[in-house]
Scaffold this active site. Structure first.
Site, PDB file in Angstrom:
ATOM      1  N   MET A   1       0.492  11.783  -0.549  1.00 49.98           N
ATOM      2  CA  MET A   1      -0.301  12.743  -0.095  1.00 49.98           C
ATOM      3  C   MET A   1       0.542  14.323  -0.484  1.00 49.98           C
ATOM      4  O   MET A   1       1.544  14.141  -0.801  1.00 49.98           O
ATOM      5  CB  MET A   1      -0.171  12.930   1.722  1.00 49.98           C
ATOM      6  CG  MET A   1      -0.251  11.463   2.299  1.00 49.98           C
ATOM      7  SD  MET A   1      -0.317  11.636   3.897  1.00 49.98           S
ATOM      8  CE  MET A   1      -0.348   9.918   4.565  1.00 49.98           C
TER       9      MET A   1
ATOM     10  N   ASP B   1      -8.179   1.094   6.098  1.00 49.43           N
ATOM     11  CA  ASP B   1      -7.012   1.658   6.275  1.00 49.43           C
ATOM     12  C   ASP B   1      -6.855   2.740   7.436  1.00 49.43           C
ATOM     13  O   ASP B   1      -7.710   3.529   7.380  1.00 49.43           O
ATOM     14  CB  ASP B   1      -6.589   2.305   4.818  1.00 49.43           C
ATOM     15  CG  ASP B   1      -5.404   3.068   4.842  1.00 49.43           C
ATOM     16  OD1 ASP B   1      -4.486   2.643   5.730  1.00 49.43           O
ATOM     17  OD2 ASP B   1      -5.034   3.693   3.894  1.00 49.43           O
TER      18      ASP B   1
ATOM     19  N   HIS C   1       0.852  -1.092   0.139  1.00 44.10           N
ATOM     20  CA  HIS C   1      -0.233   0.107  -0.005  1.00 44.10           C
ATOM     21  C   HIS C   1       0.841   1.192  -0.062  1.00 44.10           C
ATOM     22  O   HIS C   1       1.913   1.363   0.723  1.00 44.10           O
ATOM     23  CB  HIS C   1      -0.904   0.084   1.051  1.00 44.10           C
ATOM     24  CG  HIS C   1      -1.864   1.010   1.393  1.00 44.10           C
ATOM     25  ND1 HIS C   1      -2.983   0.971   0.413  1.00 44.10           N
ATOM     26  CD2 HIS C   1      -1.876   2.116   2.015  1.00 44.10           C
ATOM     27  CE1 HIS C   1      -3.814   1.940   0.816  1.00 44.10           C
ATOM     28  NE2 HIS C   1      -3.056   2.999   1.652  1.00 44.10           N
TER      29      HIS C   1
END
Ligand code: DX5
Ligand code: ZN
Length: 228
Positions: free
Chosen positions: A46, A184, A42
């Site tokens: 950002m 998540d 994963h």
């Protein structure tokens, strides 16, 4: 590469988030996580705008792809303008892209999902804790994966928010066998059982995996998958 998300059997997949890996030793960290049983990586992106933090971009994705050619890379775009980053991440070897329901109207989200799929990747839709599940329900059939955030995105190591499990309970019965439900944020050995029970079959964990010494990671990954 065959797509891990759309190909049954539907075992819970464990997706260590490399956000909590040691960035100075990323190749070793990722190779070790795979040996310890990780199914995929994963990859948290950002932009300092949609969330109050900056992380990694397409260049690191390209390096990870080159270093571990067989890796399945699940890119989580916590960005205000995901359309801008679709092509760079696909060119960098991402297998899957997830973007957020909060950043665009439904028709634009459908078009962007099609654009990702047309290039051979799968596509996911993420929903933040404060966003009502109704914002995503109409879009569920148009995505390969729905990602229900169980923390407000931006940082690893936050506390799990159990109230979001109501969303996964709503979404899970709507899914076809080829679709996945991912959770998540704050997921670890203590919280994972209720996450799996609420129908999630892609388990993301950053601090629970990379925050413990390497010899313990295989056992944590088995616990996350429900094997011990
Ligand atoms: C949070 C990220 C998560 C994060 C999870 O904004 O999207 O993927 O890395 O970290 P943990 O598992 O430590 O909560
Ligand atoms: Zn994430």
């Amino acid at each position: 590469m065959k797509n891990l998300f759309t190909n049954p059997p539907r075992l819970p997949l464990v997706a260590p988030s490399i956000l909590s890996a040691d960035f100075m030793h990323m190749g070793d960290e990722c190779r070790h996580a795979l040996e310890a049983g990780a199914d995929l990586f994963h990859f948290d992106v950002m932009d300092g705008h949609f969330v109050p933090n900056l992380t990694m971009g397409p260049d690191l994705c390209r390096c990870l792809r080159a270093e571990i050619p067989a890796a399945f890379i699940d890119v989580h775009l916590m960005v205000t303008d995901p359309a801008k980053f679709v092509d760079p991440f696909l060119a960098a070897g991402a297998n899957h892209l997830t973007f957020h329901v909060e950043v665009m109207p439904a028709d634009a989200a459908r078009r962007l999902a099609e654009r990702v799929r047309a290039q051979g990747a799968t596509v996911g839709l993420a929903i933040n804790p404060p966003t009502p599940v109704e914002a995503a329900l109409d879009l569920v059939p148009d995505f390969d994966l729905i990602l229900v955030m169980s923390v407000n995105p931006g940082f690893s190591g936050q506390r799990f928010m159990p109230e979001v499990l109501d969303k996964t309970r709503r979404i899970q019965p709507m899914l076809k066998p080829t679709q996945r439900l991912e959770m998540d944020g704050g997921v670890g050995p203590r919280t994972v059982e209720e996450v799996r029970r609420a129908g999630c079959d892609v388990i993301v964990a950053a601090s629970a995996v990379f925050g413990v010494p390497r010899p313990q990671r295989a056992s944590v990954i088995r616990t996350l998958r429900g094997e011990e």
